[in-house]
Design a protein around this motif. Structure first.
Motif, PDB file in Angstrom:
ATOM      1  N   GLY A  34       0.855  -1.014  -0.194  1.00  0.00           N
ATOM      2  CA  GLY A  34       0.102  -0.100   0.158  1.00  0.00           C
ATOM      3  C   GLY A  34       0.864   1.246  -0.213  1.00  0.00           C
ATOM      4  O   GLY A  34       2.646   0.928   0.339  1.00  0.00           O
ATOM      5  N   PRO A  35       0.103   2.693  -0.097  1.00  0.00           N
ATOM      6  CA  PRO A  35       1.200   3.854  -0.926  1.00  0.00           C
ATOM      7  C   PRO A  35       1.238   4.361   1.244  1.00  0.00           C
ATOM      8  O   PRO A  35       0.794   4.186   2.015  1.00  0.00           O
ATOM      9  CB  PRO A  35       0.588   4.664  -0.857  1.00  0.00           C
ATOM     10  CG  PRO A  35      -1.047   3.912  -0.713  1.00  0.00           C
ATOM     11  CD  PRO A  35      -0.902   2.574  -0.948  1.00  0.00           C
ATOM     12  N   VAL A  36       2.475   5.481   1.236  1.00  0.00           N
ATOM     13  CA  VAL A  36       2.715   5.783   2.329  1.00  0.00           C
ATOM     14  C   VAL A  36       1.919   6.444   2.691  1.00  0.00           C
ATOM     15  O   VAL A  36       0.630   7.418   2.263  1.00  0.00           O
ATOM     16  CB  VAL A  36       4.319   6.227   2.331  1.00  0.00           C
ATOM     17  CG1 VAL A  36       5.318   5.239   1.667  1.00  0.00           C
ATOM     18  CG2 VAL A  36       4.275   7.244   1.149  1.00  0.00           C
ATOM     19  N   THR A  64      11.637   9.909  -5.609  1.00  0.00           N
ATOM     20  CA  THR A  64      11.995  10.297  -7.175  1.00  0.00           C
ATOM     21  C   THR A  64      11.009  11.552  -6.675  1.00  0.00           C
ATOM     22  O   THR A  64      10.618  12.091  -6.788  1.00  0.00           O
ATOM     23  CB  THR A  64      11.237   9.928  -8.024  1.00  0.00           C
ATOM     24  OG1 THR A  64      10.117   9.492  -8.226  1.00  0.00           O
ATOM     25  CG2 THR A  64      12.433   8.246  -7.286  1.00  0.00           C
ATOM     26  N   TYR A  65      12.549  13.145  -7.613  1.00  0.00           N
ATOM     27  CA  TYR A  65      12.332  14.118  -7.810  1.00  0.00           C
ATOM     28  C   TYR A  65      13.204  15.182  -9.028  1.00  0.00           C
ATOM     29  O   TYR A  65      14.131  14.288  -8.641  1.00  0.00           O
ATOM     30  CB  TYR A  65      12.682  14.550  -6.219  1.00  0.00           C
ATOM     31  CG  TYR A  65      13.413  14.878  -5.773  1.00  0.00           C
ATOM     32  CD1 TYR A  65      14.671  15.955  -5.566  1.00  0.00           C
ATOM     33  CD2 TYR A  65      13.933  14.098  -5.216  1.00  0.00           C
ATOM     34  CE1 TYR A  65      15.674  15.866  -5.302  1.00  0.00           C
ATOM     35  CE2 TYR A  65      14.364  13.251  -4.216  1.00  0.00           C
ATOM     36  CZ  TYR A  65      15.837  15.235  -4.090  1.00  0.00           C
ATOM     37  OH  TYR A  65      17.068  14.522  -3.920  1.00  0.00           O
ATOM     38  N   TYR A 100       7.042   5.818  -3.012  1.00  0.00           N
ATOM     39  CA  TYR A 100       6.503   4.613  -3.424  1.00  0.00           C
ATOM     40  C   TYR A 100       7.503   4.357  -3.039  1.00  0.00           C
ATOM     41  O   TYR A 100       8.098   4.228  -2.027  1.00  0.00           O
ATOM     42  CB  TYR A 100       7.471   4.142  -4.577  1.00  0.00           C
ATOM     43  CG  TYR A 100       6.835   5.081  -5.764  1.00  0.00           C
ATOM     44  CD1 TYR A 100       5.945   5.302  -6.841  1.00  0.00           C
ATOM     45  CD2 TYR A 100       8.151   6.101  -6.596  1.00  0.00           C
ATOM     46  CE1 TYR A 100       5.645   5.243  -8.197  1.00  0.00           C
ATOM     47  CE2 TYR A 100       7.813   6.483  -7.546  1.00  0.00           C
ATOM     48  CZ  TYR A 100       7.022   6.520  -8.324  1.00  0.00           C
ATOM     49  OH  TYR A 100       6.385   6.785  -9.542  1.00  0.00           O
ATOM     50  N   ALA A 101       6.880   2.875  -2.134  1.00  0.00           N
ATOM     51  CA  ALA A 101       6.472   2.016  -1.136  1.00  0.00           C
ATOM     52  C   ALA A 101       6.551   1.291  -1.950  1.00  0.00           C
ATOM     53  O   ALA A 101       6.521   0.689  -2.977  1.00  0.00           O
ATOM     54  CB  ALA A 101       5.401   1.817  -0.327  1.00  0.00           C
ATOM     55  N   VAL A 102       7.995  -0.169  -1.887  1.00  0.00           N
ATOM     56  CA  VAL A 102       8.353  -0.614  -2.666  1.00  0.00           C
ATOM     57  C   VAL A 102       8.656  -2.626  -1.448  1.00  0.00           C
ATOM     58  O   VAL A 102       9.039  -2.088  -0.327  1.00  0.00           O
ATOM     59  CB  VAL A 102      10.271  -0.772  -3.229  1.00  0.00           C
ATOM     60  CG1 VAL A 102      10.772  -1.533  -4.080  1.00  0.00           C
ATOM     61  CG2 VAL A 102      10.060   0.600  -3.998  1.00  0.00           C
ATOM     62  N   GLU A 110       1.655   2.720  -5.861  1.00  0.00           N
ATOM     63  CA  GLU A 110       1.222   3.475  -6.192  1.00  0.00           C
ATOM     64  C   GLU A 110       1.999   4.656  -5.818  1.00  0.00           C
ATOM     65  O   GLU A 110       2.163   5.178  -4.441  1.00  0.00           O
ATOM     66  CB  GLU A 110      -0.637   4.273  -6.313  1.00  0.00           C
ATOM     67  CG  GLU A 110      -1.202   2.423  -6.897  1.00  0.00           C
ATOM     68  CD  GLU A 110      -1.031   3.147  -8.220  1.00  0.00           C
ATOM     69  OE1 GLU A 110      -1.262   4.503  -8.804  1.00  0.00           O
ATOM     70  OE2 GLU A 110      -0.446   2.387  -9.254  1.00  0.00           O
ATOM     71  N   PRO A 111       2.005   5.371  -6.449  1.00  0.00           N
ATOM     72  CA  PRO A 111       2.924   6.985  -5.757  1.00  0.00           C
ATOM     73  C   PRO A 111       1.695   7.907  -5.206  1.00  0.00           C
ATOM     74  O   PRO A 111       0.794   7.809  -5.526  1.00  0.00           O
ATOM     75  CB  PRO A 111       3.498   7.876  -7.171  1.00  0.00           C
ATOM     76  CG  PRO A 111       2.476   7.765  -8.019  1.00  0.00           C
ATOM     77  CD  PRO A 111       1.911   6.092  -8.092  1.00  0.00           C
TER      78      PRO A 111
END
Length: 159
Positions: A34-36, A64-65, A100-102, A110-111
């Motif tokens: 799940g997302p953060v 990421t940025y 993102y959670a990996v 999902e971002p």
């Protein structure tokens, strides 16, 4: 005789130790985490500290940025941390960051898109306070680094 036996044993060890090891994710079939959640942003000079609540089935969080056109950066934080620090922004404009959670199998969630507004970058504040004084055989520099950031100053002179 001893040297001959030792060299033969050494060659056998070297030859038997050379095999290719393929590295793969631990579990290819795992589901995306799940997302953060509960994302909070604290601005720092030239960056931000992002705090979040992590999901359970993840290995790390990735942010990421883009610090400028064409320059993408990535920061990772392990499962055991609940924050990450992003740095390198050259201005105080709003910047978009994707979190993102990996999972252990390298499946990404999902971002979560957030906006970050960094404070004045340390290099700009150091440059504003920079003072030069001519001394025998060189130059003496004075400056203040209130952010306690790592700053490198190179003095280039046309000879």
């Amino acid at each position: 005789m001893f040297k001959y036996l030792l060299s033969v044993c050494l060659m056998i060890l070297i030859i038997s130790g050379c095999k290719e090891i393929a590295t793969e994710p631990l579990d290819k079939g795992d589901a995306a985490p799940g997302p953060v959640k509960n994302v909070q942003v604290k601005s720092i000079p030239g960056g931000a500290v992002i705090t979040y609540t992590r999901p359970e089935n993840m290995l790390y969080v990735k942010a990421t940025y883009s610090i400028r056109e064409g320059v993408e950066k990535e920061v990772k934080a392990s499962y055991y941390k609940d924050n990450l620090t992003i740095e390198g922004f050259p201005d105080t404009k709003d910047h978009q960051v994707k979190l993102y959670a990996v999972s252990r199998g390298e499946t990404i969630s999902e971002p979560v898109v957030i906006k970050v507004t960094p404070l004045t970058p340390p290099v700009q504040s150091v440059f504003k306070s920079l003072q030069l004084e001519e001394v025998y055989g060189g130059v003496r520099l004075w400056f203040t680094n209130e952010a306690q950031a790592d700053v490198v100053i190179n003095l280039l002179v046309l000879d």
